[in-house]
Scaffold this motif. Structure first.
Motif, PDB file in Angstrom:
ATOM      1  N   LEU A  40      -9.228  -7.177 -18.451  1.00 44.32           N
ATOM      2  CA  LEU A  40      -7.905  -6.763 -18.022  1.00 44.32           C
ATOM      3  C   LEU A  40      -7.302  -7.863 -17.165  1.00 44.32           C
ATOM      4  CD1 LEU A  40      -5.749  -4.516 -17.731  1.00 44.32           C
ATOM      5  CD2 LEU A  40      -7.006  -3.745 -15.725  1.00 44.32           C
ATOM      6  N   ALA A  41      -6.108  -8.333 -17.529  1.00 45.00           N
ATOM      7  CA  ALA A  41      -5.415  -9.335 -16.730  1.00 45.00           C
ATOM      8  C   ALA A  41      -4.561  -8.607 -15.697  1.00 45.00           C
ATOM      9  CB  ALA A  41      -4.539 -10.206 -17.613  1.00 45.00           C
ATOM     10  N   HIS A  42      -4.755  -8.935 -14.431  1.00 45.97           N
ATOM     11  CA  HIS A  42      -4.018  -8.279 -13.361  1.00 45.97           C
ATOM     12  C   HIS A  42      -2.736  -9.035 -13.063  1.00 45.97           C
ATOM     13  CE1 HIS A  42      -7.270  -5.514 -12.472  1.00 45.97           C
ATOM     14  NE2 HIS A  42      -8.071  -6.526 -12.745  1.00 45.97           N
ATOM     15  N   PHE A  43      -1.711  -8.285 -12.690  1.00 48.06           N
ATOM     16  CA  PHE A  43      -0.450  -8.899 -12.304  1.00 48.06           C
ATOM     17  C   PHE A  43      -0.719  -9.795 -11.104  1.00 48.06           C
ATOM     18  CE2 PHE A  43       3.722  -8.973 -10.202  1.00 48.06           C
ATOM     19  CZ  PHE A  43       4.510  -9.347 -11.269  1.00 48.06           C
ATOM     20  N   PRO A  44      -0.312 -11.050 -11.149  1.00 50.19           N
ATOM     21  CA  PRO A  44      -0.630 -11.973 -10.049  1.00 50.19           C
ATOM     22  C   PRO A  44      -0.112 -11.457  -8.703  1.00 50.19           C
ATOM     23  CG  PRO A  44       0.291 -13.156 -11.916  1.00 50.19           C
ATOM     24  CD  PRO A  44       0.456 -11.690 -12.198  1.00 50.19           C
ATOM     25  N   ALA A  45      -1.002 -11.382  -7.741  1.00 51.22           N
ATOM     26  CA  ALA A  45      -0.667 -10.830  -6.428  1.00 51.22           C
ATOM     27  C   ALA A  45       0.404 -11.629  -5.713  1.00 51.22           C
ATOM     28  CB  ALA A  45      -1.921 -10.739  -5.572  1.00 51.22           C
ATOM     29  N   ASP A  46       0.490 -12.920  -6.004  1.00 54.37           N
ATOM     30  CA  ASP A  46       1.484 -13.749  -5.330  1.00 54.37           C
ATOM     31  C   ASP A  46       2.881 -13.587  -5.919  1.00 54.37           C
ATOM     32  OD1 ASP A  46       0.610 -15.037  -7.667  1.00 54.37           O
ATOM     33  OD2 ASP A  46       0.975 -17.032  -6.834  1.00 54.37           O
ATOM     34  N   ARG A  47       3.026 -12.689  -6.877  1.00 58.25           N
ATOM     35  CA  ARG A  47       4.343 -12.401  -7.457  1.00 58.25           C
ATOM     36  C   ARG A  47       4.811 -10.992  -7.129  1.00 58.25           C
ATOM     37  NH1 ARG A  47       3.538 -15.418 -13.176  1.00 58.25           N
ATOM     38  NH2 ARG A  47       3.215 -17.475 -12.287  1.00 58.25           N
ATOM     39  N   ARG A  48       4.090 -10.318  -6.284  1.00 54.73           N
ATOM     40  CA  ARG A  48       4.467  -8.964  -5.843  1.00 54.73           C
ATOM     41  C   ARG A  48       5.425  -9.107  -4.667  1.00 54.73           C
ATOM     42  NH1 ARG A  48      -1.397  -5.893  -6.125  1.00 54.73           N
ATOM     43  NH2 ARG A  48      -1.744  -6.327  -8.319  1.00 54.73           N
ATOM     44  N   THR A  49       6.644  -9.538  -4.978  1.00 53.30           N
ATOM     45  CA  THR A  49       7.580  -9.938  -3.927  1.00 53.30           C
ATOM     46  C   THR A  49       7.912  -8.821  -2.947  1.00 53.30           C
ATOM     47  OG1 THR A  49       9.426  -9.577  -5.449  1.00 53.30           O
ATOM     48  CG2 THR A  49       8.601 -11.830  -5.238  1.00 53.30           C
ATOM     49  N   ALA A  50       8.043  -7.607  -3.410  1.00 55.22           N
ATOM     50  CA  ALA A  50       8.374  -6.511  -2.492  1.00 55.22           C
ATOM     51  C   ALA A  50       7.247  -6.307  -1.482  1.00 55.22           C
ATOM     52  CB  ALA A  50       8.649  -5.225  -3.265  1.00 55.22           C
ATOM     53  N   ASP A  51       5.993  -6.326  -1.934  1.00 58.26           N
ATOM     54  CA  ASP A  51       4.859  -6.156  -1.030  1.00 58.26           C
ATOM     55  C   ASP A  51       4.720  -7.355  -0.088  1.00 58.26           C
ATOM     56  OD1 ASP A  51       4.050  -3.641  -1.935  1.00 58.26           O
ATOM     57  OD2 ASP A  51       2.795  -4.514  -3.508  1.00 58.26           O
ATOM     58  N   ILE A  52       4.961  -8.538  -0.608  1.00 62.68           N
ATOM     59  CA  ILE A  52       4.881  -9.752   0.209  1.00 62.68           C
ATOM     60  C   ILE A  52       5.908  -9.695   1.329  1.00 62.68           C
ATOM     61  CG2 ILE A  52       5.316 -12.252   0.188  1.00 62.68           C
ATOM     62  CD1 ILE A  52       4.093 -12.124  -2.746  1.00 62.68           C
ATOM     63  N   ARG A  53       7.136  -9.359   0.984  1.00 62.27           N
ATOM     64  CA  ARG A  53       8.199  -9.284   1.999  1.00 62.27           C
ATOM     65  C   ARG A  53       7.934  -8.167   3.000  1.00 62.27           C
ATOM     66  NH1 ARG A  53      12.558 -10.270  -2.535  1.00 62.27           N
ATOM     67  NH2 ARG A  53      12.520 -12.537  -2.516  1.00 62.27           N
ATOM     68  N   ARG A  54       7.462  -7.032   2.520  1.00 67.82           N
ATOM     69  CA  ARG A  54       7.159  -5.905   3.406  1.00 67.82           C
ATOM     70  C   ARG A  54       6.096  -6.304   4.433  1.00 67.82           C
ATOM     71  NH1 ARG A  54       3.066  -2.728   3.349  1.00 67.82           N
ATOM     72  NH2 ARG A  54       2.420  -3.286   1.244  1.00 67.82           N
ATOM     73  N   CYS A  55       5.048  -6.948   3.979  1.00 66.04           N
ATOM     74  CA  CYS A  55       3.977  -7.370   4.886  1.00 66.04           C
ATOM     75  C   CYS A  55       4.464  -8.426   5.874  1.00 66.04           C
ATOM     76  CB  CYS A  55       2.784  -7.899   4.100  1.00 66.04           C
ATOM     77  SG  CYS A  55       1.826  -6.599   3.304  1.00 66.04           S
ATOM     78  N   ALA A  56       5.207  -9.395   5.382  1.00 58.92           N
ATOM     79  CA  ALA A  56       5.704 -10.453   6.265  1.00 58.92           C
ATOM     80  C   ALA A  56       6.626  -9.873   7.335  1.00 58.92           C
ATOM     81  CB  ALA A  56       6.423 -11.529   5.456  1.00 58.92           C
ATOM     82  N   GLN A  57       7.510  -8.984   6.939  1.00 60.32           N
ATOM     83  CA  GLN A  57       8.415  -8.365   7.909  1.00 60.32           C
ATOM     84  C   GLN A  57       7.626  -7.573   8.951  1.00 60.32           C
ATOM     85  OE1 GLN A  57      11.628  -8.553   8.515  1.00 60.32           O
ATOM     86  NE2 GLN A  57      12.179  -9.841   6.787  1.00 60.32           N
ATOM     87  N   ALA A  58       6.628  -6.841   8.514  1.00 60.21           N
ATOM     88  CA  ALA A  58       5.805  -6.071   9.448  1.00 60.21           C
ATOM     89  C   ALA A  58       5.077  -6.999  10.408  1.00 60.21           C
ATOM     90  CB  ALA A  58       4.805  -5.201   8.687  1.00 60.21           C
ATOM     91  N   LEU A  59       4.518  -8.076   9.894  1.00 65.73           N
ATOM     92  CA  LEU A  59       3.761  -8.995  10.735  1.00 65.73           C
ATOM     93  C   LEU A  59       4.630  -9.738  11.741  1.00 65.73           C
ATOM     94  CD1 LEU A  59       1.238 -10.294   8.086  1.00 65.73           C
ATOM     95  CD2 LEU A  59       0.702  -8.914  10.118  1.00 65.73           C
ATOM     96  N   LEU A  60       5.917  -9.882  11.442  1.00 70.49           N
ATOM     97  CA  LEU A  60       6.820 -10.507  12.405  1.00 70.49           C
ATOM     98  C   LEU A  60       6.940  -9.686  13.681  1.00 70.49           C
ATOM     99  CD1 LEU A  60       9.858 -11.864  10.358  1.00 70.49           C
ATOM    100  CD2 LEU A  60       8.160 -13.178  11.636  1.00 70.49           C
ATOM    101  N   SER A  61       6.820  -8.371  13.536  1.00 73.87           N
ATOM    102  CA  SER A  61       7.005  -7.505  14.705  1.00 73.87           C
ATOM    103  C   SER A  61       5.694  -7.042  15.330  1.00 73.87           C
ATOM    104  CB  SER A  61       7.855  -6.288  14.317  1.00 73.87           C
ATOM    105  OG  SER A  61       7.184  -5.516  13.343  1.00 73.87           O
ATOM    106  N   LEU A  62       4.573  -7.372  14.707  1.00 77.14           N
ATOM    107  CA  LEU A  62       3.272  -6.976  15.242  1.00 77.14           C
ATOM    108  C   LEU A  62       2.560  -8.175  15.849  1.00 77.14           C
ATOM    109  CD1 LEU A  62       2.082  -4.774  12.241  1.00 77.14           C
ATOM    110  CD2 LEU A  62       3.059  -3.980  14.397  1.00 77.14           C
ATOM    111  N   HIS A  63       1.726  -7.910  16.844  1.00 75.90           N
ATOM    112  CA  HIS A  63       1.003  -8.997  17.492  1.00 75.90           C
ATOM    113  C   HIS A  63      -0.409  -8.545  17.826  1.00 75.90           C
ATOM    114  CE1 HIS A  63       4.763 -11.159  17.838  1.00 75.90           C
ATOM    115  NE2 HIS A  63       5.301 -10.037  18.285  1.00 75.90           N
ATOM    116  N   GLY A  64      -1.290  -9.515  17.958  1.00 76.05           N
ATOM    117  CA  GLY A  64      -2.651  -9.247  18.409  1.00 76.05           C
ATOM    118  C   GLY A  64      -3.399  -8.263  17.542  1.00 76.05           C
ATOM    119  N   GLU A  65      -4.073  -7.337  18.180  1.00 75.97           N
ATOM    120  CA  GLU A  65      -4.915  -6.373  17.469  1.00 75.97           C
ATOM    121  C   GLU A  65      -4.101  -5.485  16.534  1.00 75.97           C
ATOM    122  OE1 GLU A  65      -8.146  -4.729  15.879  1.00 75.97           O
ATOM    123  OE2 GLU A  65      -8.076  -6.483  17.184  1.00 75.97           O
TER     124      GLU A  65
END
Length: 86
Positions: free
Chosen positions: A3-28
């Protein structure tokens, strides 16, 4: 059957969601968020039948894509700050 999986680095919505969350989170709090994201990511691929090596590869692709998105967001927020890194 392989089974070929959809490349994780092309899941733009998830990538943006995580990056936005990490901008506002710090430390633990940021660390916990990321560990939970990666655990869910691994569970999903495992349920789809991915082998551990493929899960690791896709996780690395995803992590790199999130890092790139964070850099882009950081550059948009403070373009001069990137000059200090160069």
């Amino acid at each position: 059957m392989t089974l070929a999986h959809f490349p994780a680095d092309r899941r733009t919505a998830d990538i943006r969601r995580c990056a936005q969350a990490l901008l506002s989170l710090h430390g633990e709090e940021a660390n916990l968020f990321w560990r939970q994201e990666m655990a869910g990511f691994a569970r999903t691929l495992t349920a789809q039948g991915a082998e551990p090596a493929e899960i690791s590869h896709q996780a690395a692709l995803f992590m790199n894509a999130v890092q790139m998105e964070l850099q882009q967001l950081f550059a948009e927020d403070d373009p001069e700050a990137l000059d200090a890194w160069a």
